[in-house]
Each structure stands twice: as structure tokens, then as C-alpha cells.
Design an enzyme around this catalytic site. Structure first.
Site, mmCIF file in Angstrom:
data_model
loop_
_atom_site.group_PDB
_atom_site.id
_atom_site.type_symbol
_atom_site.label_atom_id
_atom_site.label_comp_id
_atom_site.label_asym_id
_atom_site.label_seq_id
_atom_site.Cartn_x
_atom_site.Cartn_y
_atom_site.Cartn_z
ATOM 1 C CB SER A 161 -0.956 0.006 1.196
ATOM 2 O OG SER A 161 -2.033 -0.868 0.986
ATOM 3 C CE LYS A 208 -4.441 1.885 -0.751
ATOM 4 N NZ LYS A 208 -3.842 0.565 -0.600
ATOM 5 C CB SER A 231 -4.787 1.922 3.565
ATOM 6 O OG SER A 231 -3.829 1.405 2.674
ATOM 7 C CE LYS A 288 -1.725 4.231 2.585
ATOM 8 N NZ LYS A 288 -1.642 3.109 3.556
#
Length: 425
Positions: free
Chosen positions: A102, A105, A162, A265
Site C-alpha cells: 500500500s 498509494k 488505505s 504511508k
């Protein structure tokens, strides 16, 4: 089978049917579940085709530090960098391939921010949630199918929750399809200098062609902080409620003590392990560090490891300002100019990252240029260099530029200058 038993079976069947039907409706319309608190796992789809050895191979590599000290990390991949100077403080497998999960992202957010900055997109712009976005698994924002969602809500759904579904909604809204959006992600990565990165989707869903390195993710983190000061704050928000569903940011270091973590993140898949890209700004010195970690065993270990490495970087190194922009460094001799000398300076402040125990007197600073500098000279013209040498022999070179214009002498002035120079031999 007696009558009483048959009645119990019938009641159980009806109860199971009602519960199952209610769960199905709740999944389609989560707005009916008021103020639910949801903790969804991050990307955990099929990992067929992924190379599990990437993590184990990197884990066996050593940690290198800028001051030669010995530190250990349980991460398979790691890179710690001083944001202001770009100095690498510590690294482990920093150029080794890994799956970003993730943390992908961050690039999706970069593309959103880019369009907000150039005015082609607004925070209130609505995007429609397709069936593909609604059906997306893993970590979710729980977007209702067919709904129209404002870009700002999608940003928070991506940065805080997320949300894979939010990523697809954005990708389809911006580029028409997720594949087309992935092409834009790869073009942007190349432009930013992420030479060992390829994105296959907008969310980091497991895919053999979704890979990067710690060094490339640090470039992306640095670019987000530098390019979008008006939007970076979304990464630091700790919670978000959408349609009555309350979710917390998986970055457990946000708001923890005086560490100053304000982004960026997290990520997790089985093959990649638990990863995180962090940035922290020291409140006392305004010094900022960026850190990329991957291959950890749990969300708590990635938080602990992130805190340990950021604290180590803040305590064991400092930034030392040497020359401010425009400050004269020396006077350089000019050949055949209307002025005999020209002041040399730097076009940007010169700051270096050094071990915290180092004294300014331990630095060796040499300004050099090819003597004399021939006129005409333009202000800003690069004419020399400033070389800074640390006690460990590491060097940093900075261009020296002319601080002012120096016109060339006229014809007779040049003749006189040559004649005077010849007589002085």
C-alpha cells in the site's frame, strides 16, 4: 426426528437466513451501520507469482551508516535520509527490489495532488464508484456502489484508511481506467527519477509487476513533501469517519511524543511483510528525516523500528550551515575586465549533515577556481567550486558562482591590460 427438534432446526434456519441477508445488505450499504469502528486488513489478495526470496535475500544484507557506527534493524529493506541535505544516514538493501504494497498509494496521491495544484481538479469534484471499485477487497473505505464521492473524501480514504476502493475510484475518474492510470503513475515515476520502480495498479494490490526500492520510495516521499506543501497534511491525519464508519490511520507513530512524525504511508502483504514510509520533523531544530522500511513482521514492529531509527538519526547527526545564499566566499581575479576582481558565492545555502559530536574546526573547506577568470562575466555564472572535506575523508562539492556582472574592457583597455601583464612577468 421428533417435533421439538424439527422446530429448533426451522428456527435456526430462519435465523441464519435473516443474519446472512442483513450482512449482505450491510455490505452493500454500510451507511446503515451508524458510527461503526472498522479495522480492515491491508492488501492481502492472491500472491501467486510473487518472489518471496526478495525479502529474505535483502534481510541478510548489512546496514551501512554515515558515521561508521554499528546499528541493527529487523527490516529487510531500510533507508534513512536527511531531507534538507539528502545525506543518507543509514541504509540496508536500499537499491534492492521489493514489493511496495500500500505504499504504492503515495504515487496515487501524487497524481491527485498534481491535478489539484494545476487546477484541473478540485477537492469538491465528485467521482462515481464503479462496480470494480466497490468489489475491491483488502483495506477499504467501504464506498457504496454507484455513489458520487468528493475528491477530498477519497484523499482521506486513501491516506488514512488505505482504501483500495478509493484508489480505483480515483484512477477511473482521472484516467478512465486503472490500467491507464497505472501508465500515468509509471510516467511520473520516471520523471521523478524513480529508475527501479514499476506500478501495476493504483493501490499496491499484490502483482509481480508492482515493485520498487527504498531509494525510489524516498524520492517519492521527498517529492510529495517538496511539491505539495498545501496538501501534505492529509498524510498526518489520524482518523476519518465516512458514512458512519470510523477508521484510524495505520501509522501508529502519528502524534507519538516529540518525534514529530507527520506522514506518510503504511503497507502490508504476505510477501513484502509490513512496511512504512515515514517523515518526521524535529520541533526544536526544524530538521526533517525521511525513512523507508519494509519486510517487518507486524504493524507494531514497524512502528517500533521506525521510532528507533528516526530517534537514532535525530540524536546522532546534526545539520551545520556553512554558507548562506549570496554570501561572498572570496574575491576572484578577473582577466581583462572593468573590475579587477569579482566576488564568488553560492546560489543556494550550503548545509551539511555531520555527526552530532563534530566541531566546525574539524571541517576542511577549500574554495577554488581557474585563475584568472576571463571577462565578460555574468552574475550567476559558474566559475569555481567549494569543497568540504569531513574527518572521514567524505567530501561535498558545491558550485561557486559570480555574484555580479563584470563587463569586458574596451579595445584599448584590453591592449593596456595585456601590455601591463607582460611587463609584470
Amino acid at each position: 426426528m421428533n417435533r421439538r427438534f424439527r422446530q429448533l432446526c426451522l428456527v435456526a434456519f430462519i435465523a441464519c437466513f435473516l443474519v446472512g441477508n442483513a450482512e449482505a445488505k450491510g455490505a452493500q450499504n454500510p451507511t446503515k451501520a451508524a458510527d461503526k469502528f472498522v479495522t480492515a486488513t491491508e492488501n492481502s489478495g492472491s500472491e501467486a507469482g510473487l518472489d518471496a526470496s526478495l525479502r529474505t535475500t535483502a534481510a541478510a544484507m548489512p546496514v551501512n551508516t554515515a558515521d561508521g557506527s554499528t546499528i541493527e534493524t529487523t527490516a529487510s529493506h531500510m533507508l534513512l535520509v536527511d531531507y534538507d541535505t539528502g545525506t543518507v544516514l543509514a541504509e540496508k538493501a536500499a537499491d534492492a527490489k521489493m514489493y511496495p504494497s500500500s505504499m504504492t498509494k503515495m504515487m496515487t496521491m501524487y497524481l491527485i495532488f498534481e491535478k489539484l495544484k494545476d487546477g484541473s481538479l478540485e477537492l469538491t469534484t465528485p467521482y462515481v464508484v464503479s462496480e470494480k471499485a466497490w468489489r475491491m477487497q483488502g483495506s477499504k473505505m467501504f464506498l457504496p456502489i454507484g455513489s458520487q464521492v468528493a475528491v477530498e473524501d477519497l484523499i482521506r480514504g486513501i491516506a488514512i484508511q488505505s482504501g483500495n476502493d478509493a484508489c480505483i475510484a480515483v484512477a477511473e475518474g482521472i484516467a478512465g481506467s486503472e490500467d491507464a492510470f497505472a501508465n500515468q503513475m509509471n510516467e511520473t515515476a520516471k520523471r521523478l527519477g524513480m529508475v527501479n520502480t514499476h506500478f501495476a495498479d493504483s493501490s499496491g494490490w499484490p502483482h509481480p509487476e508492482n515493485y520498487t526500492t527504498p531509494r525510489d520510495l524516498e524520492i517519492l516521499a521527498r517529492s510529495l513533501i517538496r511539491d505539495f506543501p498545501d496538501y501534505y497534511h492529509y498524510f498526518g491525519e489520524r482518523e476519518f469517519v465516512y458514512h458512519g464508519i470510523h477508521q484510524l490511520n495505520r501509522n501508529l507513530l502519528l502524534g507519538r511524543g516529540a518525534l514529530g512524525v507527520d506522514g506518510l504511508k503504511t503497507g502490508h502483504t504476505e510477501a513484502a511483510g509490513y512496511g512504512i514510509t515515514l517523515s518526521a520533523k524535529d520541533a526544536a531544530t526544524s530538521r526533517r528525516l525521511t525513512l523507508v522500511l519494509n519486510g517487518l513482521d507486524s504493524e507494531f514492529s514497524r512502528a517500533d523500528e521506525g521510532e528507533y531509527l528516526l530517534t537514532w538519526g535525530m540524536r546522532n547527526f546534526k545539520n551545520m550551515a556553512l554558507v548562506s545564499s549570496g554570501q561572498p566566499v572570496l574575491q576572484a581575479k578577473v582577466w581583462l575586465g572593468k573590475e579587477k576582481t569579482v566576488p564568488l558565492t553560492v546560489s543556494a545555502p550550503v548545509t551539511i549533515t555531520v555527526p552530532a559530536i563534530m566541531k566546525p574546526s574539524e571541517l576542511k573547506i577549500i574554495a577554488s577556481y581557474n585563475k584568472p577568470i576571463a571577462a565578460p562575466i555574468k552574475a550567476g555564472q559558474e566559475v569555481g567550486k567549494l569543497t568540504v572535506t569531513l574527518p572521514n575523508s567524505a567530501t561535498k562539492e558545491v558550485p561557486l558562482v559570480a555574484a555580479s556582472d563584470v563587463p569586458r574592457r574596451g579595445f584599448f583597455g584590453r591592449i593596456f591590460g595585456v601590455w601591463a601583464s607582460w611587463l609584470g612577468r
